[in-house]
Design an enzyme around this catalytic site. Sequence first.
Site, PDB file in Angstrom:
ATOM      1  CD  GLU A 177      -2.986  -0.974   2.315  1.00 47.41           C
ATOM      2  OE1 GLU A 177      -3.007   0.064   2.999  1.00 47.41           O
ATOM      3  OE2 GLU A 177      -3.829  -1.887   2.452  1.00 47.41           O
ATOM      4  CD  GLU A 371      -3.332  -5.845   4.394  1.00 47.49           C
ATOM      5  OE1 GLU A 371      -4.155  -5.007   4.851  1.00 47.49           O
ATOM      6  OE2 GLU A 371      -2.106  -5.646   4.379  1.00 47.49           O
TER       7      GLU A 371
END
Length: 463
Positions: A177, A371
């Site tokens: 991320e 995730e």
Amino acid sequence: MTSVLPQEIAAPVRLSFPQGFRWGAATASYQIEGAATEDGRMPSIWDTMSREPGRVFRNHSGDVACDHYHRYRDDVRLMSELGLGTYRFSVAWPRVKPDGSGPVNPRGLDFYDRLVDELLANGIAPMVTLYHWDLPQVLEDHGGWTNRDTAHYLADLAAATIARLGDRVATWTTLNEPWCSAFLGYASGDHAPGRREPKAAYLAAHHLLLGHGLAAQALRAGGARELSITHVLTRVDPQNPHDAHDRDAARLIDGLQNRIWLDPVLRGHYPADILPLFERFGAADAIRDGDLETISTPIDLLGVNYYQPALVRAKVGAVGQANYPGSEGVDFPPQGLPVTGMDWPIDATGLSDTLVRLSRDYPGTPLMITENGSAYHDILEGDRVADPDRIAYFDGHLRAVHKAIERGADVRGYLAWSLMDNFEWAYGYDKRFGLVYVDYDTQRRVPKDSARWYTQVIRDNGL
Ligand code: FCB
């Protein structure tokens, strides 16, 4: 594990996932390891941030966290009992290279060496993320991700790590991320290093991507069989799809959340509508000749982290959101959806649409959900944590993944966030995302009902 099984487990299997679909769970070094000063580890930007009063909920820190550094054997046994086939974890840069750029600390790598062996002995495939936000503080002291050198140091970390683990680890992820690292770390300041400078955020964005490309090359040279990067991606809807201004607002936020990270890696250029923001904030000079060729080094897998959808509208005078630097005039209205314990709106269609869009707009790159999960206010009662809301969240999102596959998305696996409750960044230990409950006073682990439910999903390869 006890033999009490929630009701859902008895239901007949209705949805089957493709053969070979990979099931697992994810964690990150700073969130679980603890042992912050052991075996030569030096401070990261999160050690620093958590020592600044008021930055993290109740001034919690990752000093001890889940004590995974010492309990990894038990934790791997738990993973094996849960039936996980893949475990995604990150290496702590300040363990492996305590001064960021200098010599390798063998004791730091020893830990991951032992962990990998333990996983393999239990039939669990390790998936290594190089950078999940714990930048050595000493590098931040020299500008952190605003400094181009940091990208090269990430490549050095990659080379050192694969040299040690590459004989046993097939799947490598460069970054987790970068949107968070750049825009929460340097623009909104919610994450470490806690800076609030839009220019720095755009410099960081580019240097993170450059670091990805350089690290990808180092990993490939080191024999990586499956190379990936993980982004947090979502569907961004205009509140009124018939309003051109709302549509422009959605396009901007889509640009800052999704395309600024995807296009350079998978298409070799920044989106034309986003590039002017680098100029506006004085960061365009950071993009040098040849950088985009490096950044677009071919990868084998795109990691998708998905939590919530986004809804925006245009509003004259709206200040925008600091975590989307340059988003003045964009308003984020309430979505009117049920929310998790993070107050994050729940809408699994955002996941299926995102997966389908990725396969359509960026064809040829297989996807993996690296995730997905939810925090709730879990309560340990005796030996049990009943978490029906989390089961419903997983169930809904897995159905969405299945639907995306039916719609043509090439999805290879699903990793739940998270294996166990852990240090949830600025929220400290207040937010619990785990399949497994952690009693932080005793470090006892208790699989929640959702863990048992997930075990059955894995066993059935379906729902
Ligand atoms: C993601 C992070 C992960 C965790 C979840 C809830 O953005 O990658 O570490 O904090 O959110």
